[in-house]
Design a protein around this motif. Structure first.
Motif, short mmCIF file in Angstrom:
data_model
loop_
_atom_site.label_atom_id
_atom_site.label_comp_id
_atom_site.label_asym_id
_atom_site.label_seq_id
_atom_site.Cartn_x
_atom_site.Cartn_y
_atom_site.Cartn_z
N GLU A 1 4.75 -13.29 7.47
CA GLU A 1 3.89 -13.29 6.38
C GLU A 1 2.16 -13.28 6.85
O GLU A 1 1.98 -14.03 8.06
CB GLU A 1 4.05 -14.70 5.62
N GLU A 2 1.64 -12.62 6.10
CA GLU A 2 0.05 -12.56 6.36
C GLU A 2 -0.59 -12.87 5.35
O GLU A 2 -0.56 -12.59 4.37
CB GLU A 2 -0.23 -10.89 6.80
N VAL A 3 -1.82 -13.73 5.72
CA VAL A 3 -2.76 -14.44 4.49
C VAL A 3 -4.13 -14.43 5.10
O VAL A 3 -4.41 -14.60 6.20
CB VAL A 3 -2.33 -15.97 4.36
N LEU A 4 -4.97 -13.80 3.98
CA LEU A 4 -6.46 -13.75 4.28
C LEU A 4 -6.94 -15.05 4.68
O LEU A 4 -6.50 -16.12 4.06
CB LEU A 4 -7.28 -13.25 3.15
N LEU A 5 -7.97 -15.19 5.53
CA LEU A 5 -8.48 -16.64 5.62
C LEU A 5 -9.28 -16.93 4.30
O LEU A 5 -9.47 -18.31 4.43
CB LEU A 5 -9.74 -16.35 6.77
N THR A 6 -9.53 -16.14 3.51
CA THR A 6 -10.19 -16.56 2.32
C THR A 6 -9.36 -17.45 1.50
O THR A 6 -9.51 -18.49 0.74
CB THR A 6 -10.61 -15.58 1.43
N GLU A 7 -7.99 -17.22 1.56
CA GLU A 7 -6.97 -17.92 0.87
C GLU A 7 -6.80 -19.28 1.52
O GLU A 7 -6.47 -20.39 0.87
CB GLU A 7 -5.74 -17.23 1.04
#
Length: 509
Positions: A21-27
């Motif tokens: 799973e890949e998540v933006l650092l903003t999230e």
């Protein structure tokens, strides 16, 4: 040993395929601002969580950074928790790098990504949080041993149970209300709309309703990945659903009841920063207005769905709207018949356009009808073949386009009406799920909006005025049967007229 522990131990040897799973650092940071690394900001700490009982195996970081000037320098270190650091020594140029981090200290639960600059130059670096991503590979949990673990897993950034099956049939007439409250309770814990699935075999978490004959409403962990809402009667299950949607189950093991709820924290999220027009779709998308007022005490929600997949999609939209409100709509009216909804309540209706009461669109402002006509123009129409069955089959739902229409308008009586629908030939279920689980939700604005797989188009009062080409096209498509009947009648009249003319000419000759 508890029943849940025994069940978990029995499946502990089962194979669990890792997923990435890949998540933006903003999230992860909760802010859209970029991150600074310089002499005054030598370290950035970004916390993230992995679901309890998950088995993490790898971590990667995609970093996008921009130098402040040609004097930017230094070494950038990246590591997780107390593990070894990966060191970058970039030139004073913009760069994007993807690299694996050491995962020795990566664990289920709370973790921290650390970015640190060593021996910085005269100027520093800006790390783009909107273009940088953290990627985790982990085998998902086989199950949980406590309700608190379920709640922590739902709120995790990685390896969370995304696919949920909800079975509220035991609630009888309150089935839709119980299912909607469960969906909103899931969204408040997850921070996003859940993926509701019809098949329990593919679900990572199952939430069911059960009538046990006696006892107060309660929530129980009845299996490694099964949560059961129970009460003494079908009508009392609404109390269990409100309990699930209103209170946090943290620090509780296998049962959560009314007595435990007295000291439990409220299940709510802070409102989104900024303001929005409460009389437009932006107010609904960002604040849940006006349906979230008084925890839904003045809201009536109608789900006009023809199958379970459409109903689950509508529940996802309701869950996203409840998340925007900051709390569940505990006292809203839920049903499947618009005529049964309380007259003075604000009305939200969800379902394919063919299932809606045509009076809703007829009473809507021109821009709402324009959006509906524009959506109809984008989708293939289902043709009717009366002389042959060779091509009579409708297109499958898989082939139908993702096209939907959202609208919010006021009736002359002052009642706010919200519509989420899709035209004939489009797939309402896919369109609603796409809207509920994407950033397109926050792009809704105006009285009406049309969305597809990637874009949102707003419709204002002058978007498609009456008697425009778009309006005429929509009318032709909506009344094709009457037009065909009129054309046939005209042809018959012309034929009869020509026969009469021929007879008259023969007599004259």
């Amino acid at each position: 040993m508890s029943l849940v522990a025994v069940q978990m131990q029995a499946v502990a040897q089962d194979y669990r395929a890792a997923r990435s799973e890949e998540v933006l650092l903003t999230e992860l940071t909760g802010a859209s601002a970029d991150l600074r690394l310089d002499a005054g900001h030598r370290e950035i700490r970004i916390p993230f969580t992995i679901a309890p009982n998950a088995d993490p195996s790898g971590i990667e970081l995609l970093m996008n950074a921009i130098p402040d000037s040609a004097r930017s320098g230094g070494r950038i270190e990246a590591f997780v928790n107390r593990s070894r650091a990966v060191v970058l020594q970039p030139r004073a140029e913009s760069f994007e790098a993807r690299f694996a981090l050491y995962s020795d200290d990566l664990r289920a639960g709370e973790n921290t990504l650390v970015l640190r600059i060593v021996e910085p130059g005269e100027d520093g670096w800006t790390v783009s949080a909107q273009a940088s991503r953290l990627r985790i590979s982990a085998a998902p949990p086989l199950g949980y041993s406590a309700l608190s673990e379920v709640e922590a897993a739902l709120n995790a950034d990685f390896a969370a149970p995304r696919r949920v099956h909800v079975d509220a049939r035991a609630a009888g007439d309150d089935e839709l209300a119980v299912a909607a409250l469960i969906a909103q309770g899931l969204a408040l814990r997850m921070g996003e709309a859940p993926i509701l699935v019809s098949d329990s075999d593919v679900a990572e978490l199952v939430v069911t309703a059960f009538v046990r004959g006696s006892g107060a409403p309660a929530i129980d962990l009845t299996g490694p990945s099964e949560v059961r809402l129970s009460a003494a009667s079908p009508a009392a299950l609404i109390a269990s659903a409100r309990l699930f949607a209103a209170r946090s189950m943290q620090a509780h093991t296998v049962r959560f009841d009314m007595a435990a709820a007295l000291n439990a924290p409220r299940l709510e999220v802070p409102p989104a920063p900024g303001s929005a027009d409460r009389d437009a779709l932006a107010g609904l998308a960002n604040l849940g207005a006006p349906f979230g007022l008084d925890q839904g005490g003045r809201a009536a929600v109608v789900i006009a769905a023809s199958d379970e997949d459409q109903r689950n999609a509508a529940l996802s939209v309701i869950a996203r709207a409840g998340l925007a409100s900051g709390s569940a709509w505990l006292y809203a009216w839920f049903g499947d018949d618009v005529d049964a909804a309380p007259e003075r309540y604000d009305l939200m209706v969800l379902g394919p356009q063919a299932s809606l009461d045509p009076r809703l669109l007829a009473a809507a402002p021109g821009e709402v009808r324009a959006a509906a006509n524009a959506a109809a123009n984008r989708t293939p129409q289902r043709r009717r073949y009366y002389g042959s069955t060779a091509y009579a089959a409708d297109p499958s739902e898989r082939d139908a386009r993702i096209t939907g229409v959202a609208a919010l308008f006021a009736t002359p009586e002052g009642r706010q009406v919200a519509l989420f629908t899709a035209p004939d030939g489009a797939d309402f279920a896919r369109a609603a799920k796409r809207l509920a689980r994407s950033e397109m939700w926050t792009e809704l604005d105006g009285r009406a909006a049309l969305w597809d797989a990637s874009n949102v188009t707003h419709f204002g009062p002058s978007a498609a005025p009456r008697f425009s080409a778009e309006w005429i096209s929509g009318q032709l498509r909506a009344h094709d049967e009457w037009l065909a009947l009129g054309a046939f009648s005209l042809a018959v009249l012309l034929l009869l007229g020509s026969i009469n003319v021929n007879r008259t000419s023969r007599r004259a000759s």
